[in-house]
Design a protein around this motif. Sequence first.
Motif, PDB file in Angstrom:
ATOM      1  N   LEU A 155      22.620  13.633  38.269  1.00 22.90           N
ATOM      2  CA  LEU A 155      21.519  14.258  37.529  1.00 22.90           C
ATOM      3  C   LEU A 155      21.543  15.784  37.665  1.00 22.90           C
ATOM      4  CD1 LEU A 155      18.718  11.685  38.373  1.00 22.90           C
ATOM      5  CD2 LEU A 155      19.618  12.184  36.094  1.00 22.90           C
ATOM      6  N   ILE A 156      21.955  16.268  38.838  1.00 21.70           N
ATOM      7  CA  ILE A 156      22.083  17.722  39.017  1.00 21.70           C
ATOM      8  C   ILE A 156      23.137  18.264  38.050  1.00 21.70           C
ATOM      9  CG2 ILE A 156      22.922  19.515  40.604  1.00 21.70           C
ATOM     10  CD1 ILE A 156      21.511  17.969  42.869  1.00 21.70           C
ATOM     11  N   GLY A 157      24.258  17.508  37.905  1.00 23.13           N
ATOM     12  CA  GLY A 157      25.294  17.923  36.959  1.00 23.13           C
ATOM     13  C   GLY A 157      24.774  17.951  35.530  1.00 23.13           C
ATOM     14  N   MET A 158      23.984  16.928  35.167  1.00 25.72           N
ATOM     15  CA  MET A 158      23.402  16.884  33.818  1.00 25.72           C
ATOM     16  C   MET A 158      22.420  18.042  33.614  1.00 25.72           C
ATOM     17  SD  MET A 158      22.745  12.765  33.519  1.00 25.72           S
ATOM     18  CE  MET A 158      21.877  12.902  31.956  1.00 25.72           C
ATOM     19  N   ARG A 159      21.668  18.353  34.677  1.00 27.17           N
ATOM     20  CA  ARG A 159      20.702  19.457  34.586  1.00 27.17           C
ATOM     21  C   ARG A 159      21.434  20.795  34.448  1.00 27.17           C
ATOM     22  NH1 ARG A 159      18.053  22.496  38.768  1.00 27.17           N
ATOM     23  NH2 ARG A 159      16.130  23.466  38.005  1.00 27.17           N
ATOM     24  N   ASN A 160      22.516  20.966  35.202  1.00 30.06           N
ATOM     25  CA  ASN A 160      23.296  22.209  35.091  1.00 30.06           C
ATOM     26  C   ASN A 160      23.844  22.390  33.673  1.00 30.06           C
ATOM     27  OD1 ASN A 160      22.837  22.851  37.753  1.00 30.06           O
ATOM     28  ND2 ASN A 160      24.779  21.990  38.495  1.00 30.06           N
ATOM     29  N   GLN A 161      24.288  21.267  33.068  1.00 34.41           N
ATOM     30  CA  GLN A 161      24.796  21.339  31.701  1.00 34.41           C
ATOM     31  C   GLN A 161      23.675  21.683  30.724  1.00 34.41           C
ATOM     32  OE1 GLN A 161      28.115  21.096  30.748  1.00 34.41           O
ATOM     33  NE2 GLN A 161      27.220  21.904  28.861  1.00 34.41           N
ATOM     34  N   ALA A 162      22.480  21.090  30.969  1.00 35.32           N
ATOM     35  CA  ALA A 162      21.334  21.393  30.099  1.00 35.32           C
ATOM     36  C   ALA A 162      20.963  22.866  30.186  1.00 35.32           C
ATOM     37  CB  ALA A 162      20.141  20.517  30.499  1.00 35.32           C
ATOM     38  N   ARG A 163      21.016  23.416  31.382  1.00 34.06           N
ATOM     39  CA  ARG A 163      20.693  24.844  31.551  1.00 34.06           C
ATOM     40  C   ARG A 163      21.750  25.721  30.862  1.00 34.06           C
ATOM     41  NH1 ARG A 163      19.693  25.404  37.877  1.00 34.06           N
ATOM     42  NH2 ARG A 163      18.729  27.418  37.381  1.00 34.06           N
ATOM     43  N   ALA A 164      23.019  25.304  30.971  1.00 37.52           N
ATOM     44  CA  ALA A 164      24.083  26.066  30.305  1.00 37.52           C
ATOM     45  C   ALA A 164      23.913  26.026  28.791  1.00 37.52           C
ATOM     46  CB  ALA A 164      25.452  25.495  30.704  1.00 37.52           C
ATOM     47  N   ASP A 165      23.383  24.890  28.291  1.00 43.44           N
ATOM     48  CA  ASP A 165      23.139  24.746  26.849  1.00 43.44           C
ATOM     49  C   ASP A 165      21.789  25.328  26.437  1.00 43.44           C
ATOM     50  OD1 ASP A 165      25.534  23.402  26.730  1.00 43.44           O
ATOM     51  OD2 ASP A 165      24.639  21.401  26.769  1.00 43.44           O
ATOM     52  N   LYS A 166      21.096  25.940  27.392  1.00 42.23           N
ATOM     53  CA  LYS A 166      19.761  26.503  27.174  1.00 42.23           C
ATOM     54  C   LYS A 166      18.737  25.452  26.730  1.00 42.23           C
ATOM     55  CE  LYS A 166      21.523  31.141  26.114  1.00 42.23           C
ATOM     56  NZ  LYS A 166      21.356  31.569  27.520  1.00 42.23           N
ATOM     57  N   ASP A 167      18.982  24.195  27.187  1.00 42.31           N
ATOM     58  CA  ASP A 167      18.021  23.118  26.928  1.00 42.31           C
ATOM     59  C   ASP A 167      17.089  23.032  28.141  1.00 42.31           C
ATOM     60  OD1 ASP A 167      16.605  20.866  26.271  1.00 42.31           O
ATOM     61  OD2 ASP A 167      18.334  19.579  25.905  1.00 42.31           O
ATOM     62  N   PHE A 168      16.201  24.023  28.227  1.00 44.20           N
ATOM     63  CA  PHE A 168      15.358  24.145  29.422  1.00 44.20           C
ATOM     64  C   PHE A 168      14.310  23.039  29.514  1.00 44.20           C
ATOM     65  CE2 PHE A 168      16.793  28.553  28.505  1.00 44.20           C
ATOM     66  CZ  PHE A 168      17.625  28.688  29.618  1.00 44.20           C
ATOM     67  N   ALA A 169      13.948  22.447  28.391  1.00 43.66           N
ATOM     68  CA  ALA A 169      12.991  21.338  28.420  1.00 43.66           C
ATOM     69  C   ALA A 169      13.593  20.152  29.168  1.00 43.66           C
ATOM     70  CB  ALA A 169      12.611  20.929  26.993  1.00 43.66           C
ATOM     71  N   LEU A 170      14.866  19.816  28.871  1.00 48.49           N
ATOM     72  CA  LEU A 170      15.536  18.714  29.568  1.00 48.49           C
ATOM     73  C   LEU A 170      15.750  19.064  31.037  1.00 48.49           C
ATOM     74  CD1 LEU A 170      16.940  15.983  29.634  1.00 48.49           C
ATOM     75  CD2 LEU A 170      19.035  17.109  28.806  1.00 48.49           C
ATOM     76  N   SER A 171      16.143  20.312  31.288  1.00 49.34           N
ATOM     77  CA  SER A 171      16.360  20.770  32.664  1.00 49.34           C
ATOM     78  C   SER A 171      15.095  20.597  33.498  1.00 49.34           C
ATOM     79  CB  SER A 171      16.792  22.238  32.663  1.00 49.34           C
ATOM     80  OG  SER A 171      16.763  22.768  33.961  1.00 49.34           O
TER      81      SER A 171
END
Length: 491
Positions: free
Chosen positions: A450-466
């Motif tokens: 989940l941390i990896g998925m969150r890091n990817q969301a942050r890189a994609d600027k998907d802060f809501a998912l993060s």
Amino acid sequence: MLYKSNPLKVYNSLSGKKEDFTPIHEGNVGMYVCGPTVYSNVHLGNVRTFMSFDMIYRYLLHLGYKVRYVRNITDVGHIVDDVDDGEDKIAKKARLEQLEPMEIVQRYTVDFHEILGKLNFLPPSIEPTATGHIIEQIEIVKKIIENGLAYESNGSVYFDVVKYNETKHYGVLSGRNIDEMLANTRDTDGQSDKRNPQDFALWKKAEPEHIMRWPSPWSDGFPGWHLECTAMSTKYLGQHFDIHGGGMDLKFPHHECEIAQNEACTGNTPVNYWLHTNMLTLNGKKMAKSTGNNILPGEIFTGDSPFLSKGFSANVARFFMMQAHYSSILDFSDEAILAAEKGYNRLVEAMDGMAEIKPSGSSSIDIAQWKQSCYDAMNDDFNTPILVAQLFEGVKFINLLKIGSETITATDLDDFAKTLRAFLFDVLGLKDEKESANNNDKVEGLVHLLIGMRNQARADKDFALSDQIRDQLLALGIQLKDSKEGTTFTY
């Protein structure tokens, strides 16, 4: 269902003998156990009582019974020294610590649950609180007054023991005689409102300084301690249920009063089987804070006690208590728990060594007979020390099978392993440390995913998912911490 081929015998305090256990409704068991008064850290002796009933609950479930297990929280009405006049234990602690009574209740309820959680208790089916059932208690008092077995006096209501005893036996559980009790009781201060010294409070008028108070037809006040368990047990288990349990110190007056209240209210004998646990002593003496001969459950884990040479795991503490029958006095000492640790380690090592056993075409060990001996022990009033002895017989079998002195078929080996695990983990309630370690590894793997998925969301600027990942992990008790080095987590 295993219960059909495993008839139980239980020692019934009401009859003073072992009886065949026959539930009111086949396949279903209703069990009520008096829970803690939450004004201090849970006492080790109380832990032993609750652990005994956790074991009983586990075995009933193992046999296939559907069990409704009710264990209450007493959060009002328990007067210091278990009398009718004086200060409520929780109110007194709140005054001493300058806190609200419900802050005291919350603090020590949390402590109670944490200790029981560490010792791998199953939660009860229902855990009602006394303050949550004031209305039910008032209605019971009304009914007892209506039936002529209670009276109001200066805003308080008392149970009329003498009148009740004209048609019933007050003392049926404890074997006491009311006439002797009355003859041996001297008048004391605070009993002037009572017709007889043995009468007990159903409802107490609150003094002006008493914080915990509720409106009633008689006064602003609070319920009597004995009344609370009657209200909660009958609400969730009915007017007539199977098992009522608690420590033997509750037999009189608490459980005696419960029987009288139920009879006076409904005309029913409330409980078929009364089960009582015995005392836990420390180095041969009664545990007491006043003498310093006392140890808290948490101190066993840390070893932070003058009575201990080191800390012990929760599994060892639980195994120690299971080595004595619930109705026997158990003496706690450093030497005794060290011996229990050695025994526990022998069991665990033997179970780990089962992987080395190679099945054969025939069995020279009668696994079916050994298995039945385990059930026979538990069917005889939940005799855990005999069960533990049989588990050590199993250890001997394992050692002989490992060196090839005995043989076992694959089918018997599988049954042997399953039976050992069932009694050690499901019935005695020890925690499978290997399984726990595996589960922890799985949890950590999932969190890292989940941390990896969150890091990817942050890189994609998907802060809501993060933020959603972070917040939902926090709701599960897992806190993420971001730093320059990356993201870590703590429980």
